[in-house]
Design an enzyme around this catalytic site. Structure first.
Site, PDB file in Angstrom:
ATOM      1  N   GLN A  51      13.939   2.029  34.386  1.00  0.00           N
ATOM      2  CA  GLN A  51      14.956   2.426  33.281  1.00  0.00           C
ATOM      3  C   GLN A  51      15.228   4.036  33.880  1.00  0.00           C
ATOM      4  O   GLN A  51      15.522   4.834  33.173  1.00  0.00           O
ATOM      5  CB  GLN A  51      14.464   2.614  32.054  1.00  0.00           C
ATOM      6  CG  GLN A  51      14.270   1.312  31.366  1.00  0.00           C
ATOM      7  CD  GLN A  51      15.671   0.574  31.120  1.00  0.00           C
ATOM      8  OE1 GLN A  51      16.653   1.222  31.009  1.00  0.00           O
ATOM      9  NE2 GLN A  51      15.782  -0.568  31.208  1.00  0.00           N
ATOM     10  N   SER A  52      15.613   4.046  35.218  1.00  0.00           N
ATOM     11  CA  SER A  52      15.971   5.457  35.788  1.00  0.00           C
ATOM     12  C   SER A  52      17.522   5.681  35.241  1.00  0.00           C
ATOM     13  O   SER A  52      18.416   4.969  35.669  1.00  0.00           O
ATOM     14  CB  SER A  52      15.674   5.490  37.157  1.00  0.00           C
ATOM     15  OG  SER A  52      16.453   6.711  37.687  1.00  0.00           O
TER      16      SER A  52
END
Ligand SMILES: Cc1ncc(COP(=O)(O)O)c(C=O)c1O
Length: 349
Positions: A88-89
């Protein structure tokens, strides 16, 4: 590139920036807004620097950082950019967005940093947006070894070179210069101008401290401007014994990029009180901070970074390390797309 921005007042406050190439990602001067209802509840004067409101790709701190990573990429006539980050960068999502804006191909590597098999975490939020941007996605079943993550990117880049492409790698490891921190020195210069314009005498600046690019850039900016404000770094990734030396190193490197003296270790303050049980994992304080920001200010903060940083700010006030009546600026670094990926883990009832 950088010369397009020389006329901006904040640029002139940091002459060292002129030596660095900067790609134009269309950033705006983000608002500095009072958060009166939340501030009153905590007993402080609270302002929020809305770096979550950058126009590119749902915004966030990484827009300012990417300008200084992708400046050299354009100088080198790269056609492809490689980057690594958590599943989930936000950095990965914004790099993909920036590539599309600049006409480059994004290749991203998603690392397994958070212990979860939740299919929503694996596919929603930032991952959905990476796919929308058409990034070529690779996976790394490991999330703690920066050198390994960078080595995998370098090897993907080598394969691309063999195919005749010209790749540029945005490295994660601390053996590479923290170019993105220049974007945060610039944000601090902008903030200093805004506090003067709005007649705000801020005593504390609260920032997330993850890879440390934001925190170190803030420290370098504060030093370059000779601003007597305390910078409180809230650990979102590593505990203080690891994060403190990391920031001391990165902040001095950032200072060197700006052409100023190194940062003194005493000005580096890192707090890990709200980090447990670990990176990207919720705790009750983070959930409460997310809820407070939404219900008192209508503002969205995320479970991994800005929500944890706000939780850290609240804890510092409760502990008296930020005294009642202080004037505090919270740097809102964005991250709201991850809220959707955490929908099965958040409990707001
Ligand atoms: C929304 C958001 N805030 C804060 C951070 C932490 O910033 P840094 O990595 O510069 O320490 C990140 C990092 O990815 C982020 O995405």
């Amino acid at each position: 590139m950088s010369q397009y921005f020389d006329h901006r007042k904040e640029y002139q406050l940091l002459p060292g920036l002129a030596n660095h190439a900067r790609a134009d990602l269309g950033p705006v001067r983000t608002p500095l807004q009072p958060a009166k209802r939340l501030g009153d509840e905590l007993g402080i004067e609270l302002y929020i620097k809305r770096d979550d409101s950058q126009p590119l790709g749902m915004g966030g701190n990484k827009v300012r950082q990417l300008e200084f990573y992708l400046g050299p990429a354009l100088q080198q006539h790269a056609d492809t950019v490689l980057i690594t980050g958590a599943i989930q960068s936000n950095f990965v999502r914004l790099c993909a967005a920036a590539c599309r804006k600049l006409g480059l191909e994004p290749v991203v590597q998603l690392e397994d940093r958070v212990p979860t098999n939740d299919p929503v975490y694996q596919s929603s939020g930032n991952v959905l947006l990476d796919q929308l941007y058409g990034a070529e996605i690779h996976y790394l079943p490991e999330g703690e070894d920066e050198k390994l993550a960078d080595a995998k990117l370098d090897s993907l880049a080598l394969d691309l070179k063999k195919q005749g492409r010209n790749p540029y790698v945005v490295h994660l490891g601390t053996e590479h210069p923290p170019l993105g921190s220049l974007g945060y020195a610039l944000s601090v210069a902008e903030l200093k101008i805004q506090t003067r314009e709005q007649n705000i005498s801020a005593t504390h600046l609260v920032t997330p401290s993850g890879s440390g690019i934001t925190h170190s850039g803030v420290l370098a900016g504060v030093k370059a401007l000779d601003w007597s404000i305390k910078v409180e770094g809230i650990c979102v990734r590593r505990e203080t014994p690891l994060q403190q030396p990391r920031i001391e190193k990165r902040a001095s490197e950032a200072a060197s990029l700006l052409g100023i003296d190194p940062i003194t270790p005493e000005s580096v303050r890192t707090y890990d009180d709200v980090l447990a049980p670990g990176y990207g994992q919720l705790n009750q304080r983070v959930e409460q901070a997310i809820k407070k920001a939404a219900r008192l200010e209508g503002i969205l903060v995320d479970p991994v970074y800005s929500g944890r940083t706000l939780a850290g700010l609240i804890k510092l006030v409760e502990q008296g390390q930020i005294a009642q009546g202080s004037c505090v600026v919270f740097i809102h670094t964005g991250g709201a797309p991850a809220l959707f990926a955490y929908q099965n883990k958040l409990n707001f009832l």
